[in-house]
Design a protein around this motif. Structure first.
Motif, PDB file in Angstrom:
ATOM      1  N   LEU A 209       0.811  -1.216   0.000  1.00  0.00           N
ATOM      2  CA  LEU A 209       0.000   0.000   0.000  1.00  0.00           C
ATOM      3  C   LEU A 209       0.843   1.264   0.000  1.00  0.00           C
ATOM      4  CD1 LEU A 209      -2.727  -1.053   2.605  1.00  0.00           C
ATOM      5  CD2 LEU A 209      -3.012  -0.836   0.121  1.00  0.00           C
ATOM      6  N   ALA A 210       2.023   1.200   0.620  1.00  0.00           N
ATOM      7  CA  ALA A 210       2.849   2.403   0.734  1.00  0.00           C
ATOM      8  C   ALA A 210       4.282   2.007   1.044  1.00  0.00           C
ATOM      9  CB  ALA A 210       2.309   3.331   1.820  1.00  0.00           C
ATOM     10  N   ASP A 211       5.182   2.939   0.849  1.00  0.00           N
ATOM     11  CA  ASP A 211       6.582   2.743   1.208  1.00  0.00           C
ATOM     12  C   ASP A 211       6.820   3.264   2.627  1.00  0.00           C
ATOM     13  OD1 ASP A 211       7.929   5.725   0.896  1.00  0.00           O
ATOM     14  OD2 ASP A 211       6.202   5.380  -0.409  1.00  0.00           O
ATOM     15  N   PRO A 212       7.897   2.834   3.294  1.00  0.00           N
ATOM     16  CA  PRO A 212       8.133   3.234   4.685  1.00  0.00           C
ATOM     17  C   PRO A 212       8.239   4.747   4.889  1.00  0.00           C
ATOM     18  CG  PRO A 212       9.456   1.306   4.170  1.00  0.00           C
ATOM     19  CD  PRO A 212       8.836   1.756   2.873  1.00  0.00           C
ATOM     20  N   ALA A 213       8.890   5.451   3.982  1.00  0.00           N
ATOM     21  CA  ALA A 213       9.059   6.900   4.170  1.00  0.00           C
ATOM     22  C   ALA A 213       7.712   7.614   4.154  1.00  0.00           C
ATOM     23  CB  ALA A 213       9.977   7.474   3.086  1.00  0.00           C
ATOM     24  N   THR A 214       6.804   7.169   3.306  1.00  0.00           N
ATOM     25  CA  THR A 214       5.478   7.791   3.246  1.00  0.00           C
ATOM     26  C   THR A 214       4.674   7.472   4.495  1.00  0.00           C
ATOM     27  OG1 THR A 214       5.480   7.708   0.826  1.00  0.00           O
ATOM     28  CG2 THR A 214       3.336   7.905   1.915  1.00  0.00           C
ATOM     29  N   VAL A 215       4.770   6.233   4.961  1.00  0.00           N
ATOM     30  CA  VAL A 215       4.067   5.858   6.187  1.00  0.00           C
ATOM     31  C   VAL A 215       4.577   6.683   7.364  1.00  0.00           C
ATOM     32  CG1 VAL A 215       3.657   3.995   7.849  1.00  0.00           C
ATOM     33  CG2 VAL A 215       3.543   3.526   5.392  1.00  0.00           C
ATOM     34  N   ASP A 216       5.881   6.812   7.487  1.00  0.00           N
ATOM     35  CA  ASP A 216       6.440   7.603   8.587  1.00  0.00           C
ATOM     36  C   ASP A 216       5.954   9.050   8.526  1.00  0.00           C
ATOM     37  OD1 ASP A 216       7.761   5.536   9.791  1.00  0.00           O
ATOM     38  OD2 ASP A 216       9.786   6.181   9.249  1.00  0.00           O
ATOM     39  N   GLU A 294      12.335  10.103   0.210  1.00  0.00           N
ATOM     40  CA  GLU A 294      11.331  11.168   0.253  1.00  0.00           C
ATOM     41  C   GLU A 294       9.939  10.543   0.277  1.00  0.00           C
ATOM     42  OE1 GLU A 294      11.598  14.437   0.490  1.00  0.00           O
ATOM     43  OE2 GLU A 294      13.797  14.408   0.543  1.00  0.00           O
ATOM     44  N   PRO A 295       9.047  11.073   1.084  1.00  0.00           N
ATOM     45  CA  PRO A 295       7.682  10.551   1.094  1.00  0.00           C
ATOM     46  C   PRO A 295       6.935  10.939  -0.172  1.00  0.00           C
ATOM     47  CG  PRO A 295       7.819  12.498   2.478  1.00  0.00           C
ATOM     48  CD  PRO A 295       9.226  12.178   2.050  1.00  0.00           C
ATOM     49  N   ASP A 296       5.990  10.119  -0.534  1.00  0.00           N
ATOM     50  CA  ASP A 296       5.111  10.416  -1.662  1.00  0.00           C
ATOM     51  C   ASP A 296       3.882  11.126  -1.092  1.00  0.00           C
ATOM     52  OD1 ASP A 296       3.177  10.371  -3.686  1.00  0.00           O
ATOM     53  OD2 ASP A 296       3.889   8.445  -4.490  1.00  0.00           O
ATOM     54  N   LEU A 297       3.875  12.450  -1.166  1.00  0.00           N
ATOM     55  CA  LEU A 297       2.818  13.218  -0.509  1.00  0.00           C
ATOM     56  C   LEU A 297       1.459  13.015  -1.175  1.00  0.00           C
ATOM     57  CD1 LEU A 297       4.671  16.559   0.335  1.00  0.00           C
ATOM     58  CD2 LEU A 297       4.515  14.425   1.641  1.00  0.00           C
ATOM     59  N   GLY A 298       1.459  12.793  -2.489  1.00  0.00           N
ATOM     60  CA  GLY A 298       0.205  12.503  -3.163  1.00  0.00           C
ATOM     61  C   GLY A 298      -0.392  11.190  -2.692  1.00  0.00           C
ATOM     62  N   LEU A 299       0.462  10.177  -2.545  1.00  0.00           N
ATOM     63  CA  LEU A 299       0.010   8.888  -2.035  1.00  0.00           C
ATOM     64  C   LEU A 299      -0.481   9.025  -0.601  1.00  0.00           C
ATOM     65  CD1 LEU A 299      -0.293   5.807  -2.211  1.00  0.00           C
ATOM     66  CD2 LEU A 299       2.127   5.614  -1.556  1.00  0.00           C
ATOM     67  N   ALA A 300       0.250   9.813   0.207  1.00  0.00           N
ATOM     68  CA  ALA A 300      -0.158  10.017   1.599  1.00  0.00           C
ATOM     69  C   ALA A 300      -1.554  10.626   1.664  1.00  0.00           C
ATOM     70  CB  ALA A 300       0.849  10.923   2.311  1.00  0.00           C
ATOM     71  N   GLU A 301      -1.826  11.564   0.782  1.00  0.00           N
ATOM     72  CA  GLU A 301      -3.144  12.200   0.757  1.00  0.00           C
ATOM     73  C   GLU A 301      -4.231  11.191   0.382  1.00  0.00           C
ATOM     74  OE1 GLU A 301      -5.803  15.213   1.347  1.00  0.00           O
ATOM     75  OE2 GLU A 301      -3.622  15.321   1.653  1.00  0.00           O
ATOM     76  N   ARG A 302      -3.952  10.373  -0.621  1.00  0.00           N
ATOM     77  CA  ARG A 302      -4.944   9.380  -1.053  1.00  0.00           C
ATOM     78  C   ARG A 302      -5.200   8.339   0.033  1.00  0.00           C
ATOM     79  NH1 ARG A 302      -1.775   9.900  -5.662  1.00  0.00           N
ATOM     80  NH2 ARG A 302      -0.752   7.876  -5.335  1.00  0.00           N
ATOM     81  N   LEU A 303      -4.152   7.875   0.685  1.00  0.00           N
ATOM     82  CA  LEU A 303      -4.316   6.854   1.723  1.00  0.00           C
ATOM     83  C   LEU A 303      -5.101   7.390   2.913  1.00  0.00           C
ATOM     84  CD1 LEU A 303      -0.779   5.179   1.742  1.00  0.00           C
ATOM     85  CD2 LEU A 303      -2.900   4.241   0.811  1.00  0.00           C
ATOM     86  N   SER A 304      -4.886   8.652   3.237  1.00  0.00           N
ATOM     87  CA  SER A 304      -5.544   9.230   4.403  1.00  0.00           C
ATOM     88  C   SER A 304      -7.049   9.364   4.218  1.00  0.00           C
ATOM     89  CB  SER A 304      -4.940  10.604   4.722  1.00  0.00           C
ATOM     90  OG  SER A 304      -3.574  10.469   5.068  1.00  0.00           O
ATOM     91  N   SER A 305      -7.512   9.314   2.976  1.00  0.00           N
ATOM     92  CA  SER A 305      -8.951   9.376   2.720  1.00  0.00           C
ATOM     93  C   SER A 305      -9.493   8.053   2.193  1.00  0.00           C
ATOM     94  CB  SER A 305      -9.254  10.502   1.721  1.00  0.00           C
ATOM     95  OG  SER A 305      -8.532  10.312   0.512  1.00  0.00           O
ATOM     96  N   SER A 306      -8.712   6.995   2.362  1.00  0.00           N
ATOM     97  CA  SER A 306      -9.109   5.674   1.885  1.00  0.00           C
ATOM     98  C   SER A 306      -9.936   4.942   2.933  1.00  0.00           C
ATOM     99  CB  SER A 306      -7.858   4.844   1.562  1.00  0.00           C
ATOM    100  OG  SER A 306      -7.130   5.402   0.497  1.00  0.00           O
TER     101      SER A 306
END
Length: 393
Positions: A209-216, A294-306
């Motif tokens: 679902l995500a990489d470690p940097a994005t999760v952190d 580097e975190p994937d901020l777009g992915l972070a945004e999508r996951l947070s509303s999943s």
């Protein structure tokens, strides 16, 4: 508390020396014992040097530093112990060793001496089996480093007498610590309730679902945690964190809720233990220009509303609350003590019970139930305490 008299600390490693410093700073004469000849004296020398640095930094006065170290007497044998009000063992996590040590201490100390183990994982009742009067055996689980960490878990076994527990808790308060009370459940409060913080993040990565940097990044920026789960386990040591989780899993009869992840097992087997080896989840290469993920901020945004099963922070919070509520539901600790323990022991921005009440326990229950449907097998079973009204204010 001055009536307690001398305090003995057995084991002059990092934890033992730190506990001895805390007791001495509170005004007690302390005997620091280690079976290795010269180890207690070496620990005292290191302590003196560390306190000297704090004096130079202006954090404590010279008289405070001198008074603390002057109260500590190093010794190489239990035979050197005077009659003590409290003996704390801080030797390695070996059940047989702890039982033998406390049994030997019990033979020479008065029957009113409190016998405490600083274990972070062993069952207090089992440790106490070797002592003729097990009602005076309890756990005092300090956190590292003891002089700086405020939390102490005061743990009782099946035979521990209430009078000793109350006295030990009052003593920790007098030492400037914040005691929390709990039964001898696997992992006590902190090491048990914290398991989902690490496990859910690792499973999110395992599931792709995500990489470690994005999760952190999500945990820090959206959750308010000081560190994300991957950078934190790299700091703790992947092997240390894995061992704690495996211990809780084994002590709970291989409950799927605590099963270690393949993600972390592979890291440990590969020797990628974190900062101490230069490589863990992330690389800590010393050369300039080493890549920082580097975190994937777009992915972070999508996951947070999943949906909850794809939301790293949401599913972790649901499981943290579920675990904390279950501990309280079983009567192993109070709601207040669980929240205090998680804020002070692992620096959570909020206690999980408080967090659950803010989210809504009914909503948490629905989230955990959704996770249970998505991932059947028992790991995500909801605690009855989420819906039985026992935590209603």
């Amino acid at each position: 508390m001055s009536e307690l008299g001398p305090v003995a600390v057995v084991g002059a490693g990092t934890m033992g020396a730190g506990i001895a410093q805390v007791a001495a700073a509170a005004g007690h004469p302390v005997v620091l014992v280690d079976a290795l000849t010269g180890a207690a004296q070496a620990a005292l020398d290191r302590m003196r040097a560390a306190l000297d640095r704090r004096v130079d930094q202006g954090r404590i006065s010279r008289s405070e530093a001198t008074a603390t170290t002057d109260r500590i007497r190093p010794a190489d044998s239990l035979a050197d112990l005077p009659e003590c009000g409290l003996v704390i063992e801080a030797v390695p996590e070996d059940l047989g060793l702890k039982q033998r040590l406390l049994s030997e201490v019990a033979e020479t100390q008065p029957p009113t001496t409190i016998l405490a183990t600083n274990t972070s994982s062993l069952d207090i009742s089992t440790v106490a089996e070797a002592v003729p009067d097990p009602e005076r055996v309890l756990g005092l689980h300090f956190f590292n480093p003891p002089p700086l960490m405020r939390l102490v878990e005061v743990v009782h076994g099946e035979t521990t007498a209430e009078a000793y527990l109350a006295h030990a808790a009052a003593l920790m308060t007098a030492w400037g610590k914040t005691p929390v009370r709990c039964t001898s459940t696997p992992g006590f409060i902190v090491n048990r309730v914290a398991r989902p913080f690490y496990g859910e993040a690792q499973r999110v990565v395992e599931e792709g679902l995500a990489d470690p940097a994005t999760v952190d990044w999500i945990f820090r920026e959206r959750g308010g945690f000081r560190m994300g789960p991957f950078e934190l386990t790299d700091l703790i040591g992947q092997d240390v964190n894995y061992a704690v989780g495996a211990s809780v899993w084994e002590q709970t009869g291989h409950d799927p809720r605590y099963a270690p992840t393949e993600f972390q097992r592979r890291l440990v087997e590969a020797g990628r233990l974190g900062r101490k080896t230069g490589q863990g989840v992330f690389s800590y290469a010393a050369e300039p220009g080493a890549a920082v993920p580097e975190p994937d901020l777009g992915l972070a945004e999508r996951l947070s509303s999943s949906p909850i099963e794809a939301d790293p922070l949401g599913r972790t919070l649901a499981m943290l609350v579920n675990e904390a509520v279950d501990l309280v539901h079983r009567g192993e600790a109070s709601a207040d003590d669980v929240d205090i323990a998680m804020r002070l022991g692992v620096n959570y921005p909020k206690g999980p019970i408080e967090w659950g009440r803010e989210i809504g326990l009914d909503l948490v229950a629905s989230h955990v139930a959704a996770l249970d449907r998505a991932f059947p097998g028992g790991r995500y079973r909801p605690s009855p305490g989420l819906t039985d009204g026992s935590l209603d204010e």
